[in-house]
Scaffold this motif. Structure first.
Motif, PDB file in Angstrom:
ATOM      1  N   ALA A  21       0.799  -1.232   0.000  1.00  0.00           N
ATOM      2  CA  ALA A  21       0.000   0.000   0.000  1.00  0.00           C
ATOM      3  C   ALA A  21       0.833   1.285   0.000  1.00  0.00           C
ATOM      4  O   ALA A  21       0.578   2.185  -0.821  1.00  0.00           O
ATOM      5  CB  ALA A  21      -0.976  -0.005   1.178  1.00  0.00           C
ATOM      6  N   PRO A  22       1.857   1.434   0.863  1.00  0.00           N
ATOM      7  CA  PRO A  22       2.616   2.692   0.844  1.00  0.00           C
ATOM      8  C   PRO A  22       3.379   2.905  -0.458  1.00  0.00           C
ATOM      9  O   PRO A  22       3.568   4.040  -0.901  1.00  0.00           O
ATOM     10  CB  PRO A  22       3.577   2.543   2.033  1.00  0.00           C
ATOM     11  CG  PRO A  22       3.043   1.445   2.863  1.00  0.00           C
ATOM     12  CD  PRO A  22       2.341   0.526   1.919  1.00  0.00           C
ATOM     13  N   VAL A  23       3.812   1.808  -1.077  1.00  0.00           N
ATOM     14  CA  VAL A  23       4.539   1.884  -2.345  1.00  0.00           C
ATOM     15  C   VAL A  23       3.587   2.216  -3.487  1.00  0.00           C
ATOM     16  O   VAL A  23       3.879   3.055  -4.350  1.00  0.00           O
ATOM     17  CB  VAL A  23       5.289   0.563  -2.606  1.00  0.00           C
ATOM     18  CG1 VAL A  23       5.841   0.506  -4.027  1.00  0.00           C
ATOM     19  CG2 VAL A  23       6.410   0.382  -1.580  1.00  0.00           C
ATOM     20  N   VAL A  24       2.424   1.572  -3.488  1.00  0.00           N
ATOM     21  CA  VAL A  24       1.427   1.832  -4.530  1.00  0.00           C
ATOM     22  C   VAL A  24       1.034   3.303  -4.536  1.00  0.00           C
ATOM     23  O   VAL A  24       0.978   3.949  -5.592  1.00  0.00           O
ATOM     24  CB  VAL A  24       0.180   0.947  -4.326  1.00  0.00           C
ATOM     25  CG1 VAL A  24      -0.949   1.383  -5.260  1.00  0.00           C
ATOM     26  CG2 VAL A  24       0.512  -0.518  -4.575  1.00  0.00           C
ATOM     27  N   ARG A  25       0.781   3.854  -3.354  1.00  0.00           N
ATOM     28  CA  ARG A  25       0.357   5.253  -3.283  1.00  0.00           C
ATOM     29  C   ARG A  25       1.408   6.176  -3.881  1.00  0.00           C
ATOM     30  O   ARG A  25       1.097   7.084  -4.656  1.00  0.00           O
ATOM     31  CB  ARG A  25       0.103   5.627  -1.816  1.00  0.00           C
ATOM     32  CG  ARG A  25      -0.389   7.033  -1.554  1.00  0.00           C
ATOM     33  CD  ARG A  25      -1.794   7.256  -2.078  1.00  0.00           C
ATOM     34  NE  ARG A  25      -1.828   7.672  -3.482  1.00  0.00           N
ATOM     35  CZ  ARG A  25      -2.885   7.540  -4.270  1.00  0.00           C
ATOM     36  NH1 ARG A  25      -3.987   6.971  -3.833  1.00  0.00           N
ATOM     37  NH2 ARG A  25      -2.844   7.957  -5.519  1.00  0.00           N
ATOM     38  N   GLU A 226      12.403   4.674   0.035  1.00  0.00           N
ATOM     39  CA  GLU A 226      13.609   4.087  -0.546  1.00  0.00           C
ATOM     40  C   GLU A 226      13.264   2.955  -1.512  1.00  0.00           C
ATOM     41  O   GLU A 226      13.923   2.765  -2.533  1.00  0.00           O
ATOM     42  CB  GLU A 226      14.548   3.583   0.553  1.00  0.00           C
ATOM     43  CG  GLU A 226      15.184   4.685   1.389  1.00  0.00           C
ATOM     44  CD  GLU A 226      14.360   5.026   2.627  1.00  0.00           C
ATOM     45  OE1 GLU A 226      13.121   4.832   2.605  1.00  0.00           O
ATOM     46  OE2 GLU A 226      14.948   5.498   3.611  1.00  0.00           O
ATOM     47  N   VAL A 227      12.221   2.179  -1.187  1.00  0.00           N
ATOM     48  CA  VAL A 227      11.771   1.119  -2.094  1.00  0.00           C
ATOM     49  C   VAL A 227      11.296   1.723  -3.412  1.00  0.00           C
ATOM     50  O   VAL A 227      11.658   1.256  -4.494  1.00  0.00           O
ATOM     51  CB  VAL A 227      10.652   0.284  -1.443  1.00  0.00           C
ATOM     52  CG1 VAL A 227       9.994  -0.644  -2.476  1.00  0.00           C
ATOM     53  CG2 VAL A 227      11.207  -0.529  -0.279  1.00  0.00           C
ATOM     54  N   VAL A 228      10.525   2.786  -3.326  1.00  0.00           N
ATOM     55  CA  VAL A 228      10.030   3.449  -4.536  1.00  0.00           C
ATOM     56  C   VAL A 228      11.191   4.022  -5.341  1.00  0.00           C
ATOM     57  O   VAL A 228      11.191   3.955  -6.586  1.00  0.00           O
ATOM     58  CB  VAL A 228       9.016   4.546  -4.173  1.00  0.00           C
ATOM     59  CG1 VAL A 228       8.694   5.427  -5.380  1.00  0.00           C
ATOM     60  CG2 VAL A 228       7.739   3.916  -3.641  1.00  0.00           C
ATOM     61  N   ALA A 229      12.203   4.541  -4.667  1.00  0.00           N
ATOM     62  CA  ALA A 229      13.357   5.093  -5.382  1.00  0.00           C
ATOM     63  C   ALA A 229      14.051   4.012  -6.208  1.00  0.00           C
ATOM     64  O   ALA A 229      14.450   4.255  -7.362  1.00  0.00           O
ATOM     65  CB  ALA A 229      14.343   5.710  -4.389  1.00  0.00           C
ATOM     66  N   VAL A 230      14.191   2.803  -5.654  1.00  0.00           N
ATOM     67  CA  VAL A 230      14.818   1.706  -6.401  1.00  0.00           C
ATOM     68  C   VAL A 230      13.944   1.304  -7.578  1.00  0.00           C
ATOM     69  O   VAL A 230      14.442   1.075  -8.692  1.00  0.00           O
ATOM     70  CB  VAL A 230      15.087   0.505  -5.472  1.00  0.00           C
ATOM     71  CG1 VAL A 230      15.517  -0.720  -6.284  1.00  0.00           C
ATOM     72  CG2 VAL A 230      16.158   0.850  -4.447  1.00  0.00           C
ATOM     73  N   ILE A 231      12.632   1.211  -7.368  1.00  0.00           N
ATOM     74  CA  ILE A 231      11.732   0.856  -8.463  1.00  0.00           C
ATOM     75  C   ILE A 231      11.801   1.896  -9.576  1.00  0.00           C
ATOM     76  O   ILE A 231      11.862   1.560 -10.772  1.00  0.00           O
ATOM     77  CB  ILE A 231      10.283   0.697  -7.948  1.00  0.00           C
ATOM     78  CG1 ILE A 231      10.186  -0.514  -7.017  1.00  0.00           C
ATOM     79  CG2 ILE A 231       9.299   0.554  -9.115  1.00  0.00           C
ATOM     80  CD1 ILE A 231       8.848  -0.643  -6.310  1.00  0.00           C
ATOM     81  N   ARG A 232      11.840   3.166  -9.213  1.00  0.00           N
ATOM     82  CA  ARG A 232      11.895   4.210 -10.231  1.00  0.00           C
ATOM     83  C   ARG A 232      13.245   4.226 -10.947  1.00  0.00           C
ATOM     84  O   ARG A 232      13.311   4.520 -12.153  1.00  0.00           O
ATOM     85  CB  ARG A 232      11.586   5.564  -9.598  1.00  0.00           C
ATOM     86  CG  ARG A 232      10.144   5.654  -9.099  1.00  0.00           C
ATOM     87  CD  ARG A 232       9.745   7.058  -8.730  1.00  0.00           C
ATOM     88  NE  ARG A 232       9.661   7.901  -9.919  1.00  0.00           N
ATOM     89  CZ  ARG A 232       9.347   9.189  -9.886  1.00  0.00           C
ATOM     90  NH1 ARG A 232       9.110   9.788  -8.724  1.00  0.00           N
ATOM     91  NH2 ARG A 232       9.280   9.902 -11.001  1.00  0.00           N
ATOM     92  N   ASP A 233      14.318   3.894 -10.234  1.00  0.00           N
ATOM     93  CA  ASP A 233      15.626   3.756 -10.898  1.00  0.00           C
ATOM     94  C   ASP A 233      15.567   2.634 -11.934  1.00  0.00           C
ATOM     95  O   ASP A 233      16.095   2.770 -13.048  1.00  0.00           O
ATOM     96  CB  ASP A 233      16.720   3.460  -9.874  1.00  0.00           C
ATOM     97  CG  ASP A 233      17.134   4.688  -9.077  1.00  0.00           C
ATOM     98  OD1 ASP A 233      16.759   5.813  -9.464  1.00  0.00           O
ATOM     99  OD2 ASP A 233      17.841   4.518  -8.057  1.00  0.00           O
TER     100      ASP A 233
END
Length: 251
Positions: A21-25, A226-233
């Protein structure tokens, strides 16, 4: 067909799609197309087959993200032609023919093993029941989700999606997707569920770009930014690769 990858988030054992949920948002707020399907947690083959069917129905490239047991699922499902990359979060990364149990047994056991609870469930067409594995709800917060809001962890503990015990011993079928596709991995260095060395070993073998975070197993809640940053990288890297000009002289 869209040239921008869709991010498909695959949950692990003892959790469901809401664990993201926090990543999806954050991804939605950034304009990223996201799909977070459920998996049955019944067997590696059937779970990977279901995720592969989801991927096949997406028009355009896909970046697969797998947490925990979901890492094994995307390793198998990631062989779909439109999968352009893999992101592993505190995850198992098996090789062909390797089970989660065999991978885990290479290293010291984690505290999770002593906190598992076994219950029976009916299997259609069989007189013998299956065995489900879950985490003792009183130990779930410390082992699975340390550093996450205490009120939330009590909810997560009683809403676990168990994993069939047979899935631990089931070998991963076919060549692993990481053998042909780029990978990224997050090591949760304070993980009490999967030994961080299991994660490091799998990521190194897969040739993944690795980030280490001081986080518990449920890294998506403990360190969502930080998880979102890796996914976006990863998204930026695979998008750039797809947009590279083709050398017409190449054979």
């Amino acid at each position: 067909m869209s040239s921008t990858p869709t991010v498909v988030l695959v949950h692990g054992a003892f959790a469901d799609a809401s664990s993201y949920a926090p990543v999806v948002r954050r991804l939605l707020d950034a304009g990223v197309t996201v799909v977070a399907p459920p998996t049955g947690n019944r067997s590696l083959a059937s779970d990977a087959g279901y995720i592969a069917s989801v991927v096949r129905q997406i028009d355009g490239p896909v970046l697969l993200v797998g947490h925990s047991y979901g890492g094994a699922v995307i390793t198998v499902a990631g062989n779909e032609p439109n999968v352009v990359g893999l992101v592993y979060l505190a995850a198992y990364v098996p090789a062909e023919g390797e089970s989660l149990g065999a991978l885990q047994d290479r290293f010291a056991p984690s505290p999770l093993g002593e906190a598992l609870v076994y219950t029976l469930y009916p299997i259609e067409g069989s007189s013998e029941p299956g065995i489900d594995v879950s985490v003792d709800i009183t130990r779930f917060p410390a082992i699975f989700a340390a550093g996450v809001d205490a009120a939330l962890t009590t909810v997560l503990a009683v809403s676990q999606r168990p994993l069939a015990a047979t899935a631990f011993g089931e070998p991963a079928a076919g060549a692993p997707a990481w053998a042909e596709k780029p990978a990224w991995g997050i090591v949760a260095s304070a993980d009490q569920a999967i030994n961080p060395d299991v994660q490091r070993f799998g990521y190194e073998r897969a040739g993944a770009s690795v980030v280490e975070l001081d986080a518990s197993h449920l890294v998506m809640h403990a360190r969502p930014a930080e998880v979102v940053a890796v996914i976006r990288d990863a998204l930026a890297a695979v998008t750039a690769t797809q947009n590279e000009p083709v050398d017409s002289s190449a054979k």
